[in-house]
Scaffold this active site. Structure first.
Site, mmCIF file in Angstrom:
data_model
loop_
_atom_site.group_PDB
_atom_site.id
_atom_site.type_symbol
_atom_site.label_atom_id
_atom_site.label_comp_id
_atom_site.label_asym_id
_atom_site.label_seq_id
_atom_site.Cartn_x
_atom_site.Cartn_y
_atom_site.Cartn_z
ATOM 1 N N CYS A 146 -27.130 26.331 7.808
ATOM 2 C CA CYS A 146 -27.709 24.980 7.715
ATOM 3 C C CYS A 146 -29.219 24.988 7.516
ATOM 4 O O CYS A 146 -29.745 24.328 6.611
ATOM 5 C CB CYS A 146 -27.313 24.162 8.937
ATOM 6 S SG CYS A 146 -28.022 24.734 10.502
ATOM 7 N N HIS A 174 -25.400 19.256 3.464
ATOM 8 C CA HIS A 174 -25.600 20.278 4.490
ATOM 9 C C HIS A 174 -24.607 21.420 4.308
ATOM 10 O O HIS A 174 -23.623 21.304 3.575
ATOM 11 C CB HIS A 174 -25.485 19.672 5.899
ATOM 12 C CG HIS A 174 -24.098 19.244 6.298
ATOM 13 N ND1 HIS A 174 -23.661 19.277 7.596
ATOM 14 C CD2 HIS A 174 -23.058 18.754 5.568
ATOM 15 C CE1 HIS A 174 -22.414 18.836 7.669
ATOM 16 N NE2 HIS A 174 -22.034 18.511 6.460
ATOM 17 N N HIS A 180 -28.154 22.131 14.473
ATOM 18 C CA HIS A 180 -27.678 21.874 13.102
ATOM 19 C C HIS A 180 -28.622 20.911 12.398
ATOM 20 O O HIS A 180 -29.276 20.077 13.036
ATOM 21 C CB HIS A 180 -26.262 21.295 13.124
ATOM 22 C CG HIS A 180 -25.655 21.175 11.757
ATOM 23 N ND1 HIS A 180 -25.303 22.279 11.003
ATOM 24 C CD2 HIS A 180 -25.372 20.084 10.995
ATOM 25 C CE1 HIS A 180 -24.807 21.874 9.843
ATOM 26 N NE2 HIS A 180 -24.849 20.561 9.807
#
Length: 389
Positions: free
Chosen positions: A301, A361, A349
């Site tokens: 990420c 993402h 994240h």
């Protein structure tokens, strides 16, 4: 008259039958064992699909947290390696200079002896920890010229600096060893969590996998609805801001126009950079999530967001816990395309916002870079929104 009636034996009656003490105890034990067996889950019992889904999500989250820790440790390790290499190179160069200088000092000592005098023990000088002590002990210091005395002083100063560098190098090597050990631990932690998640999923039947997919679909639909609601809120907020700006410009004349112009220039600059970052992110859609990866073939990420903004000329730190501080925090309603959206309390994240409640993402292991609602895990896991430039 004495009674001849026999005393009743000790015991209890069950369904009209008299039972001895031992039999009663045995029956009580059987009853207790039966209750325990009924209360305990059987060895063949399996968790529900909902429990599996929650457990797998938790494991992926834990793995991502461990991944960010691994990324940070790996970056630190790389920096420490460079420092150690630089220190060792510096120490090697200084040592070489010291050896040459020590030989020159030996020639100074030899030159002070008159013809026919005993030759100086230059070997002792070459091995001495402190050449100045050697000159003092051999009563040669007073005979040295000013230039030679200066050379001795310079040598002593350089020797102290070299010793300090050697100590720094040793300490850095120890730190590097500790960091490398932590790196291995973080890597093992990620692999363990992912293996556990894969093991849970591998035990599902075809029917259970279908039910799991249906659960995921419902979650996605709910997330899409939340994204649509946010898009409406943002559109309403933007319209209100435009109306307010128009009223301010009308009421404040030239001054208002100048202020609006400056704000527009700033907005235009950010938009240009954000467009480049988003264009890069979109071109990565379909590439696999791989923990610790920064491209170009795969990403995790924070690796994706770092690479996307690098394409726009903006340098972001490597890990989410640093990226969250690399910009200006804005409200979710004020989020603009290009902003970074962070998730979970541990900020493990991140995705890049594209507008209308959606983001690009790298989701998790086994998935690919994709567009998805920022509510993919529910509104409660959204941590913050940061504008990086």
């Amino acid at each position: 008259m004495a009674s001849h009636r026999k005393s009743s034996p000790t015991g209890t009656r069950i369904a009209g039958i008299r039972t001895p003490v031992l039999a009663t105890a045995a029956l009580t034990s059987v009853a207790l064992l039966s209750q325990t067996a009924n209360a305990a889950p059987s060895a063949d019992s399996k968790p529900s699909i909902e429990e599996v889904e929650k457990k797998v999500d938790d494991l992926y989250h834990q793995a991502e947290t461990a991944t960010e820790k691994y990324n940070a440790t790996r970056e630190k390790t790389a920096q420490q390696r460079k420092r150690v290499a630089s220190l060792l190179d510096d120490v090697a160069q200084r040592t070489e200079k010291l050896n040459t200088a020590r030989e020159e000092l030996g020639s100074f000592a030899a030159a002070q002896y008159r013809t026919g005098a005993a030759a100086p023990d230059t070997a002792s000088l070459l091995l001495a920890d402190n050449p100045q002590d050697y000159f003092d002990q051999t009563q040669l210091m007073d005979r040295l010229t000013t230039r030679q005395k200066a050379a001795v002083d310079d040598y002593v100063t350089e020797q102290a600096a070299t010793t300090k560098k050697r100590t720094e190098a040793s300490e850095s090597l120890r730190t590097l060893t500790t960091t490398q050990s932590a790196l291995k631990t973080s890597k093992a932690d990620v692999q363990r969590k992912l293996a556990e998640a894969r093991d849970l999923l591998s035990k599902l039947t075809a029917e259970e996998k279908t039910r799991l997919a249906a659960i995921e679909k419902k979650k996605q639909e709910a997330a899409d609805r939340k994204a649509a609601e946010l898009a409406q809120q943002q559109a309403a907020a933007e319209k209100k801001a435009q109306e307010a700006a128009a009223q301010q410009q009308t009421g404040s004349g030239t001054t208002g126009s100048t202020a609006t112009s400056g704000s527009s220039a700033t907005d235009s600059s950010y938009t240009a950079k954000a467009d480049k970052a988003l264009a890069f992110a979109r071109s990565q859609i379909g590439k696999p999530y791989v923990w610790g990866a920064t491209g170009p073939g795969s990403y995790d990420c924070s690796g994706l967001t770092q690479a996307a903004w690098k394409a726009a000329g903006v340098t972001l730190p490597r890990v989410t816990t640093d990226q969250v501080n690399a910009g200006t925090t804005v409200s979710l309603t004020d989020a603009r395309p290009g902003d970074l959206v962070f998730f979970y309390d541990d900020v493990s994240h991140v995705g890049i916002y594209i507008g209308n409640g959606m983001m690009i993402h790298a989701p998790k292991p086994g998935a690919y870079v994709r567009e998805e609602s920022i509510y993919y895990g529910g509104a409660s896991i959204i941590h913050s929104v940061v504008r990086p430039a």
